[in-house]
Design a protein around this motif. Sequence first.
Motif, PDB file in Angstrom:
ATOM      1  N   GLU A   1      12.512  24.019  19.533  1.00 37.36           N
ATOM      2  CA  GLU A   1      13.785  24.123  20.231  1.00 37.36           C
ATOM      3  C   GLU A   1      14.075  22.874  21.065  1.00 37.36           C
ATOM      4  O   GLU A   1      15.231  22.509  21.243  1.00 37.36           O
ATOM      5  CB  GLU A   1      13.766  25.332  21.162  1.00 37.36           C
ATOM      6  CG  GLU A   1      13.435  26.652  20.455  1.00 37.36           C
ATOM      7  CD  GLU A   1      13.117  27.743  21.448  1.00 37.36           C
ATOM      8  OE1 GLU A   1      13.331  27.520  22.650  1.00 37.36           O
ATOM      9  OE2 GLU A   1      12.652  28.817  21.018  1.00 37.36           O
ATOM     10  N   ARG A   2      13.031  22.213  21.532  1.00 38.99           N
ATOM     11  CA  ARG A   2      13.226  21.158  22.527  1.00 38.99           C
ATOM     12  C   ARG A   2      13.057  19.747  21.977  1.00 38.99           C
ATOM     13  O   ARG A   2      13.433  18.794  22.618  1.00 38.99           O
ATOM     14  CB  ARG A   2      12.226  21.358  23.668  1.00 38.99           C
ATOM     15  CG  ARG A   2      12.378  22.702  24.356  1.00 38.99           C
ATOM     16  CD  ARG A   2      11.419  22.798  25.515  1.00 38.99           C
ATOM     17  NE  ARG A   2      11.535  24.077  26.185  1.00 38.99           N
ATOM     18  CZ  ARG A   2      10.943  24.372  27.337  1.00 38.99           C
ATOM     19  NH1 ARG A   2      10.187  23.481  27.923  1.00 38.99           N
ATOM     20  NH2 ARG A   2      11.092  25.551  27.884  1.00 38.99           N
TER      21      ARG A   2
ATOM     22  N   ALA B   1       2.120  20.167  19.180  1.00 41.02           N
ATOM     23  CA  ALA B   1       3.118  19.174  19.561  1.00 41.02           C
ATOM     24  C   ALA B   1       2.647  18.318  20.735  1.00 41.02           C
ATOM     25  O   ALA B   1       2.933  17.119  20.797  1.00 41.02           O
ATOM     26  CB  ALA B   1       4.433  19.864  19.902  1.00 41.02           C
ATOM     27  N   VAL B   2       1.910  18.929  21.657  1.00 37.28           N
ATOM     28  CA  VAL B   2       1.472  18.200  22.852  1.00 37.28           C
ATOM     29  C   VAL B   2       0.153  17.481  22.628  1.00 37.28           C
ATOM     30  O   VAL B   2      -0.027  16.331  23.035  1.00 37.28           O
ATOM     31  CB  VAL B   2       1.349  19.171  24.055  1.00 37.28           C
ATOM     32  CG1 VAL B   2       0.732  18.462  25.264  1.00 37.28           C
ATOM     33  CG2 VAL B   2       2.711  19.742  24.416  1.00 37.28           C
ATOM     34  N   ALA B   3      -0.784  18.150  21.951  1.00 33.10           N
ATOM     35  CA  ALA B   3      -2.157  17.632  21.884  1.00 33.10           C
ATOM     36  C   ALA B   3      -2.557  17.111  20.502  1.00 33.10           C
ATOM     37  O   ALA B   3      -3.637  16.554  20.350  1.00 33.10           O
ATOM     38  CB  ALA B   3      -3.142  18.716  22.319  1.00 33.10           C
ATOM     39  N   GLY B   4      -1.718  17.327  19.477  1.00 32.33           N
ATOM     40  CA  GLY B   4      -2.009  16.770  18.171  1.00 32.33           C
ATOM     41  C   GLY B   4      -2.882  17.621  17.278  1.00 32.33           C
ATOM     42  O   GLY B   4      -3.264  17.181  16.191  1.00 32.33           O
ATOM     43  N   ALA B   5      -3.217  18.826  17.690  1.00 37.01           N
ATOM     44  CA  ALA B   5      -4.021  19.731  16.867  1.00 37.01           C
ATOM     45  C   ALA B   5      -3.737  21.161  17.290  1.00 37.01           C
ATOM     46  O   ALA B   5      -3.217  21.416  18.383  1.00 37.01           O
ATOM     47  CB  ALA B   5      -5.511  19.415  17.009  1.00 37.01           C
TER      48      ALA B   5
ATOM     49  N   ASP C   1       7.958  18.744  26.723  1.00 35.39           N
ATOM     50  CA  ASP C   1       8.683  18.122  27.827  1.00 35.39           C
ATOM     51  C   ASP C   1       8.189  18.578  29.202  1.00 35.39           C
ATOM     52  O   ASP C   1       8.807  18.282  30.217  1.00 35.39           O
ATOM     53  CB  ASP C   1      10.178  18.399  27.698  1.00 35.39           C
ATOM     54  CG  ASP C   1      10.517  19.883  27.749  1.00 35.39           C
ATOM     55  OD1 ASP C   1       9.589  20.721  27.768  1.00 35.39           O
ATOM     56  OD2 ASP C   1      11.727  20.218  27.756  1.00 35.39           O
ATOM     57  N   SER C   2       7.071  19.277  29.244  1.00 36.00           N
ATOM     58  CA  SER C   2       6.536  19.760  30.510  1.00 36.00           C
ATOM     59  C   SER C   2       5.945  18.616  31.329  1.00 36.00           C
ATOM     60  O   SER C   2       5.339  17.689  30.777  1.00 36.00           O
ATOM     61  CB  SER C   2       5.439  20.795  30.244  1.00 36.00           C
ATOM     62  OG  SER C   2       4.686  21.054  31.411  1.00 36.00           O
TER      63      SER C   2
END
Length: 385
Positions: free
Chosen positions: A47-48, A61-65, A357-358
């Motif tokens: 969504e973001r 999405a944040v950590a790659g795994a 986006d956090s």
Amino acid sequence: MIPNPSHPVDPDLTPRARALFDALHRVSGEFTMLGHQDDTFSAHARERDGSGSPADSDVLAVAGAYPAVWGFDLGRIELGWSVNIDGVPFDDIRREMRRAYAMGAVVTASWHAVNPVTGGGYGENTAPGSVAAVLHGGDRHGEFLGWLRRVAAFLGSVTDEHGEPIPVVFRPYHEHTGDWFWWCVGSPLRPTDTGAGRYAELWRMTVGYLRDECGVHNVLYAYAPDRSRIDMATPASREHGYLFGYPGDGYIDVLGVDDYWDFGRGDPPATPRDRHADLADILTLVGRLAAEHGKLAAATEIGSPGAFAAESAEPWSGYLLSALTANDDARRMLWCLPWRNSADAVGTTAYGTPAPDSPYAADFRAFVRDGAIRLADTLPPLYSR
């Protein structure tokens, strides 16, 4: 690494489930796996992310795994519904369990069953005599066995491409030391009408029925009291509160704990320093008892350390990681599992892992890439003997 003096609850575990049981004992104390509830069912990344990335997981999405432990819930399976308590189709849950297993991750399932007397769910899940009603001799016993048959049918239906059952860590009747579910016993200081003995009987009946009557042999069983009702004043009161309702070593594979209290929940709140000390103490207790009883240990459900971000610029790599690595007993936590990233949990301690986006995304990356933590891409083989 500690020796494995334990035997599984089920002596007839499937080969893959027994391999998982043995592997988890071998690696106990070496690392903690990052888990996530409904990881691919509650992602905000799609969504973001303005780039149109097809990422189906905020952890990815944040950590790659992907997470190393994938959590799911079976609530409403007892009623024969096609979707669970959160509206997720059971066919999709089955598919994602297979996906997690195929990448070498661990699959775990909780069960938010409705009240067997009233039919109530969240917020309406308690009624006097609920546990007594489903035990042998109770007026809902036969109906409840039907519920267990539906649980058994689902667990047996989760198979790999060769038709072999996928191992599942099953965590029924969790947070029983609270007072918000029909199976809750409360604490030694504030017990409910259920009583610790009835809870233990419910647990033993459930395990016996699934294993011996339904032939479910791909399951490890996890015990998970709620931290908020455990008196932390002394080591003795901690242990007494944690074991309140314990059904016995012959019915438990994993000693867990569900802890939102030490992640900012509670009124009036303790200071972050006091909460951190209590978090380390409860993890230490669970790890020590696991070693003494020959069990596995895990932080089976946790809140988000982002609740303490105002006090710490590193809520994940500082607050949580330092508790998980506080001593050798705390290091026995084989996984920690934040709850799902549902939109209605944004801004609460029940919100799970950071979205891309956090403001805590960078700290989360530092946490999961620390040598003490594992995602799915850094796990050793867990299903081969």
